[in-house]
Design a protein around this motif. Sequence first.
Motif, mmCIF file in Angstrom:
data_model
loop_
_atom_site.group_PDB
_atom_site.id
_atom_site.type_symbol
_atom_site.label_atom_id
_atom_site.label_comp_id
_atom_site.label_asym_id
_atom_site.label_seq_id
_atom_site.Cartn_x
_atom_site.Cartn_y
_atom_site.Cartn_z
ATOM 1 N N TRP A 1 0.575 -1.092 0.016
ATOM 2 C CA TRP A 1 0.464 0.214 0.058
ATOM 3 C C TRP A 1 0.521 1.133 -0.481
ATOM 4 O O TRP A 1 0.235 1.998 -0.610
ATOM 5 N N GLY A 2 1.745 1.042 0.310
ATOM 6 C CA GLY A 2 3.221 2.613 0.644
ATOM 7 C C GLY A 2 3.774 2.508 -1.482
ATOM 8 O O GLY A 2 3.975 3.713 -1.491
ATOM 9 N N PHE A 3 3.351 1.777 -2.209
ATOM 10 C CA PHE A 3 3.617 2.332 -3.465
ATOM 11 C C PHE A 3 2.068 2.751 -3.911
ATOM 12 O O PHE A 3 1.392 2.336 -4.795
ATOM 13 N N GLU A 4 2.649 3.586 -4.460
ATOM 14 C CA GLU A 4 1.524 4.940 -5.456
ATOM 15 C C GLU A 4 0.503 3.938 -6.708
ATOM 16 O O GLU A 4 -0.664 3.696 -6.936
ATOM 17 N N VAL A 5 2.138 3.544 -7.114
ATOM 18 C CA VAL A 5 1.569 3.003 -8.524
ATOM 19 C C VAL A 5 0.572 1.627 -8.279
ATOM 20 O O VAL A 5 -0.475 1.333 -9.324
ATOM 21 N N TYR B 1 -1.597 1.563 -5.407
ATOM 22 C CA TYR B 1 -3.129 1.520 -4.211
ATOM 23 C C TYR B 1 -3.642 2.295 -5.855
ATOM 24 O O TYR B 1 -5.164 1.893 -6.037
ATOM 25 N N GLU B 2 -2.871 2.690 -6.430
ATOM 26 C CA GLU B 2 -3.743 3.825 -7.711
ATOM 27 C C GLU B 2 -4.641 2.540 -8.807
ATOM 28 O O GLU B 2 -5.448 3.481 -8.772
ATOM 29 N N ASN B 3 -3.313 2.027 -8.704
ATOM 30 C CA ASN B 3 -3.906 1.070 -10.191
ATOM 31 C C ASN B 3 -4.769 -0.486 -9.925
ATOM 32 O O ASN B 3 -5.742 -0.477 -10.789
ATOM 33 N N PRO C 1 -5.350 -1.408 -6.736
ATOM 34 C CA PRO C 1 -6.566 -2.035 -5.179
ATOM 35 C C PRO C 1 -7.501 -3.259 -5.252
ATOM 36 O O PRO C 1 -6.958 -3.445 -4.103
#
Length: 401
Positions: free
Chosen positions: A332-336, A338-340, A342
């Motif tokens: 969850w700490g990687f933006e790519v 949780y944005e793509n 989840p």
Amino acid sequence: MGTDTDVPVAPQQKQARRAPVRDRYFDLLRAVALFRVVLYHLMGWAWLPVVFPSMGVMFALAGNLMARSLKRPAVQVVRSRMRRLLPPLWLLGVVGVTGMVLQGWGPNEDGHPGWWWFHLLYWVLPLSDPPFAESVPGIHGILGEDWAAELGGPLWYIRAYLWYVLLSPVLLRALRALPWLTILAPLALSAAFQFGYLNLPGERFPSALTDFSTFGACWVLGMAHQEGILKRLPRYVVPSVAPVIAALGLWYAFREGFKTGYDLDSIPFAQAVWSFATVLLLLHVSPSWTEWPRRLRRWDRLITLLNSRAVTIYLWHNVCILIAATLWDQLWGFEVMYENVPWLLESPWPVLAIAWLLIGSCIVWFGWMEDVAAKRSPQLWPDGGKRTAPKRPRARAAHRG
């Protein structure tokens, strides 16, 4: 005129007769039970123990094996079973207790230093539940804060198993004298606890006795199967009676709040009745495979591995699940991520896969203790994959398989 007893028996024939034959049906049940336990402890689905009551099945299989072993002197058998059971627990204790102490757990934890040291003896001989820390820091990003509780969670099974082993010689004698009274007695004891007819002071002893009554009938059923008692019943009796007993257990579970988030573990009497009925049916079906049916042969190595390391898997699986979940949450700490995807981060299935990889590593790191306990040559991965075709026995050599 000669009889069959007059025919000389070759040494290799005598050896073949003495060689133990594994019941592959029981191996399959044990493997399914272990997989279901891991799945349930990760998913938390309350219906899983209804579909397959793993603990009742595992105790029944152990009871069956115990009754078969008790053809030898009882003291020898009990000592042998304890020797197989306890060393894997001791290894868990060396790792777990050391880790808890290093993270601050100690004699002043509960304000009674003397009792703390005394209770540690349950890690040596678990007549009651071995103690563990209520709260420790864990390892950030790897091991959650409640790892000690997860480590201690499965220990009730070892304690209950030890009770059954110690009482088995008495249970077997009672079973031979009064079969159905002995089989049903644990259910009566469970009912007495459930409905308030029996209340005992304290916490440790009542907890142990509750577990004994919950799964005792399954253990004794396994013994009864080995003794041939179930086979004396007409073939139509078990398929006619077992569903009625199961329906009674399920009815009581729903009456006690099964629909509202409770599972069978929270309703011991319902667990006892449902497990008893299911085990009764499974033992009635019991095809006693000495070889795998064709459809199951592909699973031979996996099932062999699960059976060879059953204690290790059960003792370590909760911690493996916790580590898997903690590691997966780091994504969850990687933006790519949780944005793509989840939905992938929220899915428990990758955690299950990681958990089994970690369980596999525990088999390698800790499973050898089961071989040492059984006085076998230690193996890292005992799935039977290195079996070779049997060689023609020589007259001067006689080896055990």
